[in-house]
Each structure stands twice: as C-alpha cells, then as structure tokens.
Write a protein that holds these residues in place. Sequence first.
Motif, PDB file in Angstrom:
ATOM      1  N   LEU A 179      39.691  62.412  -8.029  1.00  0.00           N
ATOM      2  CA  LEU A 179      38.425  61.827  -8.477  1.00  0.00           C
ATOM      3  C   LEU A 179      38.553  61.344  -9.916  1.00  0.00           C
ATOM      4  O   LEU A 179      38.082  60.247 -10.253  1.00  0.00           O
ATOM      5  CB  LEU A 179      37.300  62.855  -8.354  1.00  0.00           C
ATOM      6  N   LEU A 180      39.203  62.139 -10.785  1.00  0.00           N
ATOM      7  CA  LEU A 180      39.381  61.708 -12.177  1.00  0.00           C
ATOM      8  C   LEU A 180      40.273  60.467 -12.226  1.00  0.00           C
ATOM      9  O   LEU A 180      39.997  59.528 -12.977  1.00  0.00           O
ATOM     10  CB  LEU A 180      39.976  62.829 -13.016  1.00  0.00           C
ATOM     11  N   ARG A 181      41.327  60.465 -11.425  1.00  0.00           N
ATOM     12  CA  ARG A 181      42.208  59.293 -11.408  1.00  0.00           C
ATOM     13  C   ARG A 181      41.465  58.048 -10.952  1.00  0.00           C
ATOM     14  O   ARG A 181      41.656  56.951 -11.504  1.00  0.00           O
ATOM     15  CB  ARG A 181      43.414  59.547 -10.498  1.00  0.00           C
ATOM     16  N   GLN A 182      40.590  58.196  -9.972  1.00  0.00           N
ATOM     17  CA  GLN A 182      39.808  57.055  -9.496  1.00  0.00           C
ATOM     18  C   GLN A 182      38.884  56.533 -10.591  1.00  0.00           C
ATOM     19  O   GLN A 182      38.726  55.315 -10.770  1.00  0.00           O
ATOM     20  CB  GLN A 182      39.018  57.459  -8.252  1.00  0.00           C
ATOM     21  N   CYS A 183      38.277  57.453 -11.345  1.00  0.00           N
ATOM     22  CA  CYS A 183      37.437  57.043 -12.477  1.00  0.00           C
ATOM     23  C   CYS A 183      38.264  56.267 -13.501  1.00  0.00           C
ATOM     24  O   CYS A 183      37.821  55.232 -14.023  1.00  0.00           O
ATOM     25  CB  CYS A 183      36.813  58.272 -13.140  1.00  0.00           C
ATOM     26  N   PHE A 184      39.437  56.775 -13.777  1.00  0.00           N
ATOM     27  CA  PHE A 184      40.367  56.141 -14.715  1.00  0.00           C
ATOM     28  C   PHE A 184      40.712  54.724 -14.259  1.00  0.00           C
ATOM     29  O   PHE A 184      40.658  53.763 -15.045  1.00  0.00           O
ATOM     30  CB  PHE A 184      41.616  57.027 -14.774  1.00  0.00           C
ATOM     31  N   GLU A 185      41.044  54.582 -13.001  1.00  0.00           N
ATOM     32  CA  GLU A 185      41.413  53.271 -12.470  1.00  0.00           C
ATOM     33  C   GLU A 185      40.231  52.303 -12.496  1.00  0.00           C
ATOM     34  O   GLU A 185      40.391  51.120 -12.803  1.00  0.00           O
ATOM     35  CB  GLU A 185      41.954  53.429 -11.046  1.00  0.00           C
ATOM     36  N   GLN A 186      39.048  52.818 -12.178  1.00  0.00           N
ATOM     37  CA  GLN A 186      37.853  51.966 -12.193  1.00  0.00           C
ATOM     38  C   GLN A 186      37.542  51.483 -13.605  1.00  0.00           C
ATOM     39  O   GLN A 186      37.202  50.306 -13.819  1.00  0.00           O
ATOM     40  CB  GLN A 186      36.664  52.742 -11.615  1.00  0.00           C
ATOM     41  N   MET A 187      37.647  52.368 -14.587  1.00  0.00           N
ATOM     42  CA  MET A 187      37.377  51.976 -15.970  1.00  0.00           C
ATOM     43  C   MET A 187      38.416  50.968 -16.462  1.00  0.00           C
ATOM     44  O   MET A 187      38.079  50.003 -17.153  1.00  0.00           O
ATOM     45  CB  MET A 187      37.363  53.206 -16.883  1.00  0.00           C
ATOM     46  N   ASN A 188      39.657  51.174 -16.105  1.00  0.00           N
ATOM     47  CA  ASN A 188      40.695  50.234 -16.524  1.00  0.00           C
ATOM     48  C   ASN A 188      40.543  48.882 -15.836  1.00  0.00           C
ATOM     49  O   ASN A 188      40.840  47.836 -16.433  1.00  0.00           O
ATOM     50  CB  ASN A 188      42.077  50.812 -16.266  1.00  0.00           C
ATOM     51  N   ALA A 189      40.047  48.884 -14.620  1.00  0.00           N
ATOM     52  CA  ALA A 189      39.785  47.618 -13.935  1.00  0.00           C
ATOM     53  C   ALA A 189      38.703  46.816 -14.639  1.00  0.00           C
ATOM     54  O   ALA A 189      38.639  45.584 -14.513  1.00  0.00           O
ATOM     55  CB  ALA A 189      39.385  47.883 -12.484  1.00  0.00           C
ATOM     56  N   GLN A 190      37.869  47.536 -15.426  1.00  0.00           N
ATOM     57  CA  GLN A 190      36.811  46.889 -16.194  1.00  0.00           C
ATOM     58  C   GLN A 190      37.219  46.651 -17.655  1.00  0.00           C
ATOM     59  O   GLN A 190      36.387  46.323 -18.496  1.00  0.00           O
ATOM     60  CB  GLN A 190      35.536  47.731 -16.130  1.00  0.00           C
ATOM     61  N   GLY A 191      38.508  46.850 -17.944  1.00  0.00           N
ATOM     62  CA  GLY A 191      39.023  46.510 -19.260  1.00  0.00           C
ATOM     63  C   GLY A 191      39.077  47.625 -20.280  1.00  0.00           C
ATOM     64  O   GLY A 191      39.232  47.357 -21.473  1.00  0.00           O
ATOM     65  N   ALA A 192      38.988  48.886 -19.850  1.00  0.00           N
ATOM     66  CA  ALA A 192      38.973  49.995 -20.813  1.00  0.00           C
ATOM     67  C   ALA A 192      40.307  50.161 -21.534  1.00  0.00           C
ATOM     68  O   ALA A 192      40.357  50.656 -22.661  1.00  0.00           O
ATOM     69  CB  ALA A 192      38.588  51.298 -20.121  1.00  0.00           C
ATOM     70  N   GLY A 193      41.392  49.803 -20.889  1.00  0.00           N
ATOM     71  CA  GLY A 193      42.702  49.867 -21.534  1.00  0.00           C
ATOM     72  C   GLY A 193      43.193  51.274 -21.823  1.00  0.00           C
ATOM     73  O   GLY A 193      43.916  51.495 -22.793  1.00  0.00           O
ATOM     74  N   MET A 194      42.853  52.228 -20.984  1.00  0.00           N
ATOM     75  CA  MET A 194      43.258  53.615 -21.207  1.00  0.00           C
ATOM     76  C   MET A 194      44.646  53.875 -20.620  1.00  0.00           C
ATOM     77  O   MET A 194      45.079  53.199 -19.686  1.00  0.00           O
ATOM     78  CB  MET A 194      42.234  54.562 -20.578  1.00  0.00           C
ATOM     79  N   ASP A 195      45.328  54.896 -21.172  1.00  0.00           N
ATOM     80  CA  ASP A 195      46.668  55.219 -20.689  1.00  0.00           C
ATOM     81  C   ASP A 195      46.894  56.708 -20.435  1.00  0.00           C
ATOM     82  O   ASP A 195      48.011  57.120 -20.139  1.00  0.00           O
ATOM     83  CB  ASP A 195      47.734  54.705 -21.676  1.00  0.00           C
ATOM     84  N   THR A 196      45.843  57.515 -20.556  1.00  0.00           N
ATOM     85  CA  THR A 196      46.015  58.967 -20.532  1.00  0.00           C
ATOM     86  C   THR A 196      45.091  59.643 -19.526  1.00  0.00           C
ATOM     87  O   THR A 196      43.883  59.395 -19.514  1.00  0.00           O
ATOM     88  CB  THR A 196      45.756  59.559 -21.934  1.00  0.00           C
ATOM     89  N   LEU A 197      45.677  60.519 -18.721  1.00  0.00           N
ATOM     90  CA  LEU A 197      44.922  61.415 -17.842  1.00  0.00           C
ATOM     91  C   LEU A 197      45.302  62.843 -18.215  1.00  0.00           C
ATOM     92  O   LEU A 197      46.410  63.305 -17.915  1.00  0.00           O
ATOM     93  CB  LEU A 197      45.254  61.155 -16.373  1.00  0.00           C
ATOM     94  N   SER A 198      44.406  63.529 -18.895  1.00  0.00           N
ATOM     95  CA  SER A 198      44.633  64.897 -19.330  1.00  0.00           C
ATOM     96  C   SER A 198      44.028  65.834 -18.287  1.00  0.00           C
ATOM     97  O   SER A 198      42.817  66.044 -18.256  1.00  0.00           O
ATOM     98  CB  SER A 198      43.993  65.123 -20.711  1.00  0.00           C
ATOM     99  N   MET A 199      44.885  66.368 -17.445  1.00  0.00           N
ATOM    100  CA  MET A 199      44.389  67.239 -16.371  1.00  0.00           C
ATOM    101  C   MET A 199      45.534  68.105 -15.859  1.00  0.00           C
ATOM    102  O   MET A 199      46.686  67.698 -15.869  1.00  0.00           O
ATOM    103  CB  MET A 199      43.778  66.419 -15.232  1.00  0.00           C
ATOM    104  N   GLY A 200      45.172  69.306 -15.450  1.00  0.00           N
ATOM    105  CA  GLY A 200      46.163  70.250 -14.951  1.00  0.00           C
ATOM    106  C   GLY A 200      46.475  71.309 -15.978  1.00  0.00           C
ATOM    107  O   GLY A 200      46.625  71.024 -17.173  1.00  0.00           O
ATOM    108  N   MET A 201      46.555  72.565 -15.492  1.00  0.00           N
ATOM    109  CA  MET A 201      46.859  73.705 -16.348  1.00  0.00           C
ATOM    110  C   MET A 201      47.937  74.552 -15.679  1.00  0.00           C
ATOM    111  O   MET A 201      48.587  74.092 -14.739  1.00  0.00           O
ATOM    112  CB  MET A 201      45.577  74.481 -16.643  1.00  0.00           C
ATOM    113  N   SER A 202      48.127  75.765 -16.152  1.00  0.00           N
ATOM    114  CA  SER A 202      49.231  76.590 -15.662  1.00  0.00           C
ATOM    115  C   SER A 202      49.221  76.751 -14.142  1.00  0.00           C
ATOM    116  O   SER A 202      50.267  76.726 -13.503  1.00  0.00           O
ATOM    117  CB  SER A 202      49.196  77.978 -16.318  1.00  0.00           C
TER     118      SER A 202
END
Length: 229
Positions: A179-202
């Motif tokens: 779900l977070l990755r999908q949000c990331f892709e949707q925002m970048n499709a709208q020109g957000a220009g992001m490069d980072t997905l901070s997720m996952g722990m031990s």
Amino acid sequence: MDTVKSTLQAVQTRIAAAAELAGRVAQDVTLLAVSKNCTADAVRALAEAGQKAFGESYVQEAVAKIAALADMHLCWHFIGPIQRNKTGQIAASFDWVHGVDRAIIAQRLSAARAPDQAPLNICLQVNVSGEASKSGVTPEQLVELVAEVRDLPGLRLRGLMAIPRATADVAEQRAQFALLRQCFEQMNAQGAGMDTLSMGMSGDLEAAIAEGATIVRVGTALFGTRIRG
C-alpha cells in the motif's frame, strides 16, 4: 568489536538475501541503525564496524549523542514523533526526518533550517494499517500533504515512510508495504519526484524489501532489546 561486526554482517546478509530474492541489489537498500536508548559508545562501535546511518527518536538524547560522535561524520535520521517545540533542534541537528505528517511541522522545519545547511531530507508518514494509535496521513490525504510541503525552502521531499501493524503474517506484512509503495508510485506519477521508501524493521525487513523498501530501520537485530529508563 568482533561481535559487533558479526552482528552487523548478519543483518547485511539478511538484506542482501532479501534483495536478491526480490530481483534487486543490496546496494539499493540502506540500513538505518535505530540507536535510540543506546550509548554513544555503542553507536561508535557499530560505526567503526562500518555502519554510517543512525536513527534516533528522542531529541535531547540524540543531540548529545550527535555532539559526542561528531568526529565520526555519521548520517543522522530523526525517526520519532515530532513535537512542534522540538522542530528547531531537529532541523539544526539532523540530515533526515522521517514521520512528517502535518504541513505545520514541515513549515516549522523549513523555517528552522539554516541557509548554510544542505536541505533537510524528509519523508512523509502514511498510516497504512488504519490504526487510530498510529500517526500518519491516510492515503487519501497524502496528495494534499505532498502539495503543501514539496516546495518548502530548506527541505527536500525524499519519500514516504510507514510503521505497519505488527504481525508475523508475511502476507499481511507485504500487503501493508505494498500500500505504501502504491502511494509512492501514485505521487511520483503526479510529479512528486521521490526516491525513498522507508519501511521495514527487524522483524519484517524481508517483506519490506520485497515491496520496494530503500531504507530499512533496524534496531533490535543490531543492538538487542533496550528499555528506556
């Protein structure tokens, strides 16, 4: 030191194996060592073993640690809840801030970042589990927050972060990260220009890497269980 190195190598091996399984390369995933409640000496030992990025959640503890370890030239990430009255210290002391979920917090960080400092890298927090106890905007609110913060001076919008519902079910882990990755892709499709997905722990870094994590925040697997006193 041998124990510290072997512990770090064990986590790096997990990351590399997860990346390979996902058809990715380990170099695409940054290990962020979550060092809250650890002593400066413990951080120094891990840094001497090769770790350079550290995450802190408590401002006063972190500021003292950053000063004590200034000679190590480390990269410091603030990953805890952000109080309005702490934004000045955070903006002055850290290289990254994860967990921005309100425009006012981004505005205060922007205003507090000194002109002679590099832009402060920020990640916006999304509540992917729907839990009322978790911070973060909903996926539906993300569009507005991105628009409000992306052009603030002194900040660089790098990506998104999330703290999912704790579960041992790998399918549920992956669904929340997806779900977070999908949000990331949707925002970048709208020109957000992001490069980072901070997720996952031990406990779930493999699932996070499978869904595209570029930063995994690992504390317990590196430092063991710590109790804040």
